[in-house]
Design a protein around this motif. Sequence first.
Motif, PDB file in Angstrom:
ATOM      1  N   GLY A 184       0.802  -1.213   0.000  1.00 15.88           N
ATOM      2  CA  GLY A 184       0.000   0.000   0.000  1.00 15.88           C
ATOM      3  C   GLY A 184       0.833   1.260   0.000  1.00 15.88           C
ATOM      4  O   GLY A 184       0.352   2.333   0.384  1.00 15.88           O
ATOM      5  N   ALA A 185       2.079   1.143  -0.466  1.00 13.45           N
ATOM      6  CA  ALA A 185       3.007   2.283  -0.378  1.00 13.45           C
ATOM      7  C   ALA A 185       2.546   3.484  -1.186  1.00 13.45           C
ATOM      8  O   ALA A 185       2.915   4.613  -0.873  1.00 13.45           O
ATOM      9  N   LEU A 186       1.749   3.263  -2.230  1.00 14.34           N
ATOM     10  CA  LEU A 186       1.273   4.371  -3.062  1.00 14.34           C
ATOM     11  C   LEU A 186      -0.229   4.599  -2.910  1.00 14.34           C
ATOM     12  O   LEU A 186      -0.853   5.228  -3.768  1.00 14.34           O
ATOM     13  N   SER A 187      -0.779   4.077  -1.827  1.00 15.72           N
ATOM     14  CA  SER A 187      -2.205   4.287  -1.576  1.00 15.72           C
ATOM     15  C   SER A 187      -2.503   5.779  -1.469  1.00 15.72           C
ATOM     16  O   SER A 187      -1.778   6.523  -0.801  1.00 15.72           O
ATOM     17  N   GLY A 188      -3.550   6.225  -2.143  1.00 16.75           N
ATOM     18  CA  GLY A 188      -3.902   7.641  -2.136  1.00 16.75           C
ATOM     19  C   GLY A 188      -3.192   8.460  -3.190  1.00 16.75           C
ATOM     20  O   GLY A 188      -3.412   9.666  -3.293  1.00 16.75           O
ATOM     21  N   THR A 189      -2.334   7.809  -3.996  1.00 14.91           N
ATOM     22  CA  THR A 189      -1.589   8.491  -5.053  1.00 14.91           C
ATOM     23  C   THR A 189      -2.246   8.222  -6.405  1.00 14.91           C
ATOM     24  O   THR A 189      -2.611   7.093  -6.702  1.00 14.91           O
TER      25      THR A 189
END
Length: 410
Positions: A184-189
């Motif tokens: 989920g490192a780029l969640s919201g991107t």
Amino acid sequence: MTQKRILLIISGGIAAYKSLELIRELRRRDIACRCIVTKGGQEFVTPLSVSALSGDKVYTELFNLSDEAEMGHIELSRSADLVVACPATADLMAKAAGGLANDLASTTLLATDKPVLMVPAMNVRMWQHPATMRNIETLRADGVTVMEPDEGAMACGEFGPGRLPEIPAIVAEIERMLAGENAGALSGTHALVTAGPTREPLDPVRFLSNHSSGKQGYAIAEALARLGAQVTLVSGPVSLPAPRGVNLVPVETARQMLKACEDALPTDVFVSVAAVADWRPARAATKKLKIKGAGSEHPSMELTENPDILKTLANKRKNRPSLVIGFAAETHDVEEHAVAKLKRKNCDWIVANDVSGDVMGGTENEIALISRDGSERWPRMGKDEVARRLALKIAETVGDEGDGLKLAAE
């Protein structure tokens, strides 16, 4: 970033032959495979063929003196980042659910402290049997990931759920599980990616284009999605399926691609991978251009420049993506041209690649990542691995800067 490793258990079933294709696909992604082949599995694939594709020793017996001396089944069960049983037969899953350990495969599953993925393949009646359903419920309660099988015609002639999932789906699940804490490192991107060639019509049946396959752009879009990003993929004409979890916007021309990109804004990350045609006919013919015969003059055509999509988005005053990444496909002086392009286009990063070989249609790439701070060379690797590493690099940048990307170009 160290190489990821899986321990692949190949059990007995007609779908075992597909494990060879799975090994090949994982190796292309720079994922190492060490394999166990059960006695039943050896009825369908040989240890020699598995070893040749995996490039590693194959293990078959629990009570093998040399294997135990060299590795040991306990160490074997913990030497990888992920244990994958593919195909996972009803028998193997029953042993794992019941905690049995009477062969190397079942002992390894009981002794491992690593995540386990089961990829079932069996007859439809066996899959739907209450005993199998109970075993799957137990395995999932124990933390084992069990994929749902595909539905279709069986080797036995019956039809229904029980077929081994398609290899791309298995690979995607393996990569998702290997991503682990980065999932989920780029969640919201929101990431915008362009891929493939553009086609600029000369007349109703001809066009100007190039050899881009779209493979690298599609791989990057999928890798970003696996890390949790919302991805919009604007693609020229290619013969590739849409990556899972990605919003695909198909286009033909450079002008259509630019409009689709501007419509997708605002976005946090823009990765411009598409090989956009630099020129287009000033006026496309409305009828098919005809050859007038021997001795006639060659037809002439006025060309005009296409919009520069990368430069346009990188220089926007409003809604400029926080991180703009361009690709520089060159045949010579690769890094020098990339550095110049970085400045000329106002990019944050340039991924420079040498396309003098088979890169535009092939499966591998050798790149240098150029930024204002210098360059970073990566070894030649599969395009999927390039995508994975680039996605992780983007995630590291997002994480390092906290809320939003504060880069020198802003």
